[in-house]
Design an enzyme around this catalytic site. Sequence first.
Site, PDB file in Angstrom:
ATOM      1  CG  ASN A 133      -1.818  -1.078   1.431  1.00 41.70           C
ATOM      2  OD1 ASN A 133      -2.349  -1.580   0.451  1.00 41.70           O
ATOM      3  ND2 ASN A 133      -2.041  -1.497   2.659  1.00 41.70           N
ATOM      4  CG  ASP A 169       3.521  -4.400   9.613  1.00 40.74           C
ATOM      5  OD1 ASP A 169       2.795  -5.380   9.885  1.00 40.74           O
ATOM      6  OD2 ASP A 169       3.098  -3.367   9.074  1.00 40.74           O
ATOM      7  N   GLY A 229       1.948  -1.112   3.628  1.00 41.28           N
ATOM      8  CA  GLY A 229       1.282  -2.392   3.363  1.00 41.28           C
ATOM      9  C   GLY A 229       1.941  -3.422   4.261  1.00 41.28           C
ATOM     10  N   GLY A 243       2.355  -6.570   4.025  1.00 39.92           N
ATOM     11  CA  GLY A 243       3.237  -7.515   3.333  1.00 39.92           C
ATOM     12  C   GLY A 243       4.589  -6.883   3.031  1.00 39.92           C
TER      13      GLY A 243
HETATM   14  O1  RIB Z   1       0.742  -2.233   9.788  1.00 44.06           O
HETATM   15  C1  RIB Z   1       0.812  -0.969   9.181  1.00 44.06           C
HETATM   16  C2  RIB Z   1       0.323  -1.059   7.768  1.00 44.06           C
HETATM   17  O2  RIB Z   1      -1.045  -1.396   7.775  1.00 44.06           O
HETATM   18  C3  RIB Z   1       0.417   0.219   6.975  1.00 44.06           C
HETATM   19  O3  RIB Z   1       1.633   0.339   6.284  1.00 44.06           O
HETATM   20  C4  RIB Z   1      -0.805   0.174   6.077  1.00 44.06           C
HETATM   21  O4  RIB Z   1      -0.527   0.185   4.721  1.00 44.06           O
HETATM   22  C5  RIB Z   1      -1.581  -1.065   6.506  1.00 44.06           C
HETATM   23  O5  RIB Z   1      -1.329  -2.137   5.671  1.00 44.06           O
END
Ligand code: RIB
Length: 319
Positions: free
Chosen positions: A14, A258, A42, A44
Site C-alpha cells: 500500500n 510489522d 502495506g 506484506g
Molecule cells: O501495519 C501498518 C500497515 O497497515 C500500513 O503500512 C498500512 O498500509 C496497513 O497495511
Amino acid sequence: MLLLGMIIVFGSLNMDFMISLDRLPVAGETVLSSDYQLMSGGKGGNQALAAARFGSKVALIGRVGTDNYGKTLRESLKSNGVMVSGVAYSDTLPTGCAMVAKEKSGENQIIVMSGANIETTHEQVPDEILIKQNVLLMQMELPVDQTVTLLTRAKAQGLTTILNLAPAIMIPGKALGHLDYLIVNSIEAQQIAEKLNLPTGNNAIKLAQALAIKGQMTVIVTLGMKGSVAVTKNGEGWTVPIMPLDQSEVVDITGAGDAYCGTFAAAIHEGKTLPEAMRLASVAGSLTCLKEGTQNAMPYLDDILSRLDEMPPAEKLDV
Ligand code: RIB
C-alpha cells in the site's frame, strides 16, 4: 553462516498517507490536518522489508496497479534487497492505499483501500519455491481464500508457516491447523478466540494457550508496551518485554507490529529459538517507533544487535 532457503511473504503493498492530528475524529466528525506524507507501506511490504534488513533472502508475492504508486513501492522494496519479481500488476485496479491517521497520544487509525491487492492469487507462488527450507509469512490484507489455499499448499510441502492475523479476519478453524506460528495483538487474540467459541477475556496467556491448543501451533500475542507472550502447542510459555525506550523519543508506532513479525520470521528461519526470536523481534519493534513511517523506520540487523543487551532476558511462564 550460509543459510539455505528464503522467506516468502504473501502480502499487501500500500501507499500510506500518513496524517498527523491533534486528535483522531469520532464518527461523523471532520478534522483538519495541515499536511500529509506519502510513504511506502502495506503489511506484506513492511514485513518483507523487516526480514530483508535482518539479513534474510526475501521474495514478496503481491499485486499493484500500473500507476506511479505501484512502481514506487516495487522499486523501493527492490532497492532494499526484497525480490519483487512475484509482485504482479493489475490491468484494472489501482495500487492499494492506506490512510494512517495518528494523534498526539500515539493512538492511530488505519483504513486500507485494497485496490490491486484483492487480485493477488496463490497461483502467483510457483510450486518450485514451496520447499521445506523456506518460511511462508502471511497477513490478512489479501483475499482470505487465496491465503488459506497457499497455506494448505505450503504445509503439504513442509514449509514453516507463520500468519500475522492482522486485521483480525476469521480463517477456517481447519486452516489454523496448518500453521506453525500465529502472531496476533491482544485485541485480535480476543476477536479470534470469540469467533472460535473459545474462552475469551483479557488474559493474554490464557488466550494464547487456548488458541495454541485449538490450532496445535505456537501462538504469540503482542501486548504493545507490555511486550509479548508466547505459548507452544506443548504448553511451554515465554514472556518478553519491549526494549526500554525514552518515551520522548517515540515518534510513530505504526510499523512496530510489522517489524516484530518480519524480524521474528527471519530469526526463526535462521534457527533461533522461540525466546531468542521474540527478543530480536521485540528490539526491532521498539526501534521502529523512533522514526516516522513503517518501511522507512525498519531497523537493520546491526541496529538490532547493538541494542540487544538493553533487553531483559525472556522469562519462562508457568502455563
Ligand atoms: O501495519 C501498518 C500497515 O497497515 C500500513 O503500512 C498500512 O498500509 C496497513 O497495511
